[in-house]
Design a protein around this motif. Structure first.
Motif, PDB file in Angstrom:
ATOM      1  N   ILE A   1      -9.594  -2.401  -7.944  1.00 26.16           N
ATOM      2  CA  ILE A   1     -10.096  -3.245  -8.862  1.00 26.16           C
ATOM      3  C   ILE A   1      -9.521  -3.102 -10.049  1.00 26.16           C
ATOM      4  O   ILE A   1      -9.084  -3.737 -10.936  1.00 26.16           O
ATOM      5  CB  ILE A   1     -11.772  -2.804  -8.696  1.00 26.16           C
ATOM      6  N   SER A   2      -9.158  -1.679 -10.519  1.00 19.88           N
ATOM      7  CA  SER A   2      -8.349  -1.516 -11.740  1.00 19.88           C
ATOM      8  C   SER A   2      -7.121  -2.237 -11.966  1.00 19.88           C
ATOM      9  O   SER A   2      -6.833  -2.651 -12.808  1.00 19.88           O
ATOM     10  CB  SER A   2      -8.244   0.042 -12.037  1.00 19.88           C
ATOM     11  N   ASN A   3      -6.454  -2.181 -10.896  1.00 23.72           N
ATOM     12  CA  ASN A   3      -5.196  -2.913 -10.755  1.00 23.72           C
ATOM     13  C   ASN A   3      -5.401  -4.575 -10.924  1.00 23.72           C
ATOM     14  O   ASN A   3      -4.414  -5.298 -11.601  1.00 23.72           O
ATOM     15  CB  ASN A   3      -4.317  -2.667  -9.788  1.00 23.72           C
TER      16      ASN A   3
ATOM     17  N   GLN B   1      -1.339  -9.809  -7.820  1.00 21.24           N
ATOM     18  CA  GLN B   1      -0.101  -9.244  -7.045  1.00 21.24           C
ATOM     19  C   GLN B   1      -0.235  -7.614  -7.036  1.00 21.24           C
ATOM     20  O   GLN B   1      -0.246  -7.000  -6.108  1.00 21.24           O
ATOM     21  CB  GLN B   1       1.142  -9.607  -7.712  1.00 21.24           C
ATOM     22  N   ALA B   2      -0.683  -7.202  -8.233  1.00 25.23           N
ATOM     23  CA  ALA B   2      -0.813  -5.647  -8.267  1.00 25.23           C
ATOM     24  C   ALA B   2      -2.063  -5.290  -7.578  1.00 25.23           C
ATOM     25  O   ALA B   2      -2.143  -4.011  -6.928  1.00 25.23           O
ATOM     26  CB  ALA B   2      -0.969  -5.338  -9.853  1.00 25.23           C
TER      27      ALA B   2
ATOM     28  N   ALA C   1      -1.109  -5.296  -4.009  1.00 32.47           N
ATOM     29  CA  ALA C   1      -0.262  -4.245  -3.687  1.00 32.47           C
ATOM     30  C   ALA C   1      -1.021  -2.818  -3.586  1.00 32.47           C
ATOM     31  O   ALA C   1      -0.701  -2.157  -2.520  1.00 32.47           O
ATOM     32  CB  ALA C   1       0.783  -3.997  -4.906  1.00 32.47           C
ATOM     33  N   ALA C   2      -2.002  -2.731  -4.337  1.00 35.27           N
ATOM     34  CA  ALA C   2      -2.939  -1.327  -4.277  1.00 35.27           C
ATOM     35  C   ALA C   2      -3.719  -1.582  -3.089  1.00 35.27           C
ATOM     36  O   ALA C   2      -3.668  -0.469  -2.529  1.00 35.27           O
ATOM     37  CB  ALA C   2      -3.752  -1.495  -5.596  1.00 35.27           C
ATOM     38  N   ALA C   3      -4.224  -2.652  -2.554  1.00 33.75           N
ATOM     39  CA  ALA C   3      -4.762  -2.760  -1.249  1.00 33.75           C
ATOM     40  C   ALA C   3      -3.842  -2.203  -0.426  1.00 33.75           C
ATOM     41  O   ALA C   3      -4.335  -1.718   0.751  1.00 33.75           O
ATOM     42  CB  ALA C   3      -5.384  -4.188  -1.077  1.00 33.75           C
ATOM     43  N   PHE C   4      -2.730  -2.627   0.086  1.00 36.71           N
ATOM     44  CA  PHE C   4      -1.802  -2.282   0.846  1.00 36.71           C
ATOM     45  C   PHE C   4      -1.427  -0.845   0.847  1.00 36.71           C
ATOM     46  O   PHE C   4      -1.619  -0.443   2.104  1.00 36.71           O
ATOM     47  CB  PHE C   4      -0.351  -3.199   0.848  1.00 36.71           C
TER      48      PHE C   4
ATOM     49  N   SER D   1       4.233  -3.953 -20.041  1.00 39.96           N
ATOM     50  CA  SER D   1       3.216  -3.239 -19.332  1.00 39.96           C
ATOM     51  C   SER D   1       3.199  -3.379 -17.855  1.00 39.96           C
ATOM     52  O   SER D   1       2.582  -3.023 -17.158  1.00 39.96           O
ATOM     53  CB  SER D   1       1.830  -4.001 -19.825  1.00 39.96           C
ATOM     54  N   LYS D   2       4.387  -4.223 -17.391  1.00 43.42           N
ATOM     55  CA  LYS D   2       4.485  -4.136 -15.856  1.00 43.42           C
ATOM     56  C   LYS D   2       4.703  -3.070 -15.185  1.00 43.42           C
ATOM     57  O   LYS D   2       5.833  -2.074 -15.654  1.00 43.42           O
ATOM     58  CB  LYS D   2       5.547  -5.584 -15.695  1.00 43.42           C
ATOM     59  N   ILE D   3       4.144  -2.774 -14.214  1.00 44.97           N
ATOM     60  CA  ILE D   3       4.377  -1.750 -13.247  1.00 44.97           C
ATOM     61  C   ILE D   3       4.867  -2.072 -11.812  1.00 44.97           C
ATOM     62  O   ILE D   3       4.447  -2.975 -11.343  1.00 44.97           O
ATOM     63  CB  ILE D   3       3.259  -0.801 -13.046  1.00 44.97           C
ATOM     64  N   GLY D   4       5.840  -1.417 -11.594  1.00 46.38           N
ATOM     65  CA  GLY D   4       6.545  -1.770 -10.137  1.00 46.38           C
ATOM     66  C   GLY D   4       5.576  -1.951  -9.235  1.00 46.38           C
ATOM     67  O   GLY D   4       4.647  -1.227  -8.916  1.00 46.38           O
TER      68      GLY D   4
END
Length: 204
Positions: free
Chosen positions: A25-27, A34-35, A38-41, A101-104
């Motif tokens: 949720i925070s992402n 998209q983030a 990615a966090a869910a995966f 602020s983009k994080i890979g």
């Protein structure tokens, strides 16, 4: 094989807000859809070792070995506290749609993976949970457990993605409110810290 009882119980377990849900949720709120995916995966991948340990019976060893349990537990707690510190330090620094602020995505996946893999309670949970739904008359109980695990992972991934996308959906309501952004960041930071402390204080 996939009884109604198993599906309902699994859904309830997955829906309960935990560290992985909060991370996803925070992402979704701060970095976009998209983030959040990615966090869910990452969080879903983080339960694979625990499921494998349960299937192979290794989690029984973890449960019996107080030292092994304590090492994994405190490592996981320390990582959650690190995430809390990092988020608190960045309070007010995140800007929506700002390139700086983009994080890979791979970094997000890796963090989600570590959050779940460093939680020893998951192995013990799966060891106690899945045997309840394995058919004792099955020709291959191991295969039965593998299929149940795959179904649980699929449900986890779908639910986490829905959580993340829902969080992303309310992003526009806070995009122009720096005070709300700071409040949310600090809330998530405190939550991660609380979860870390709770994990550290949990008995085997």
């Amino acid at each position: 094989m996939f009884s109604t009882e198993f599906l309902i119980t699994s859904l309830v377990v997955v829906l309960i807000p935990g560290t992985g849900v909060i991370y996803t949720i925070s992402n979704g709120l701060f970095l976009g859809w998209q983030a959040s995916i990615a966090a869910a995966f990452g969080c879903t991948a983080g339960i694979i070792p625990h499921l494998s340990a349960s299937i192979l019976g290794l989690s029984a060893i973890l449960h019996m070995s107080a030292l092994a349990f304590q090492v994994v537990k405190f490592t996981g707690a320390a990582y959650l506290l690190y995430l809390a510190w990092a988020m608190w330090r960045e309070t007010g620094a995140l800007k929506f749609d700002s390139p700086s602020s983009k994080i890979g995505l791979w970094q997000i996946v890796r963090r989600g993976f570590l959050i779940n893999i460093l939680n020893p309670k998951l192995s013990i949970f799966f060891l106690a949970f899945f045997p309840l739904f394995v058919n004792p008359n099955a020709s291959s109980p191991t295969l039965n457990m593998v299929l149940l695990s795959l179904m649980f992972m699929a449900m986890t991934l779908v639910v986490f993605i829905l959580y993340g996308i829902s969080a992303n959906g309310v992003r526009r309501y806070v995009v122009n409110s720096p005070r709300v952004i700071i409040w949310l960041q600090r809330t998530f930071a405190v939550t991660f810290a609380a979860l870390g402390v709770k994990l550290a204080m949990t008995d085997q």
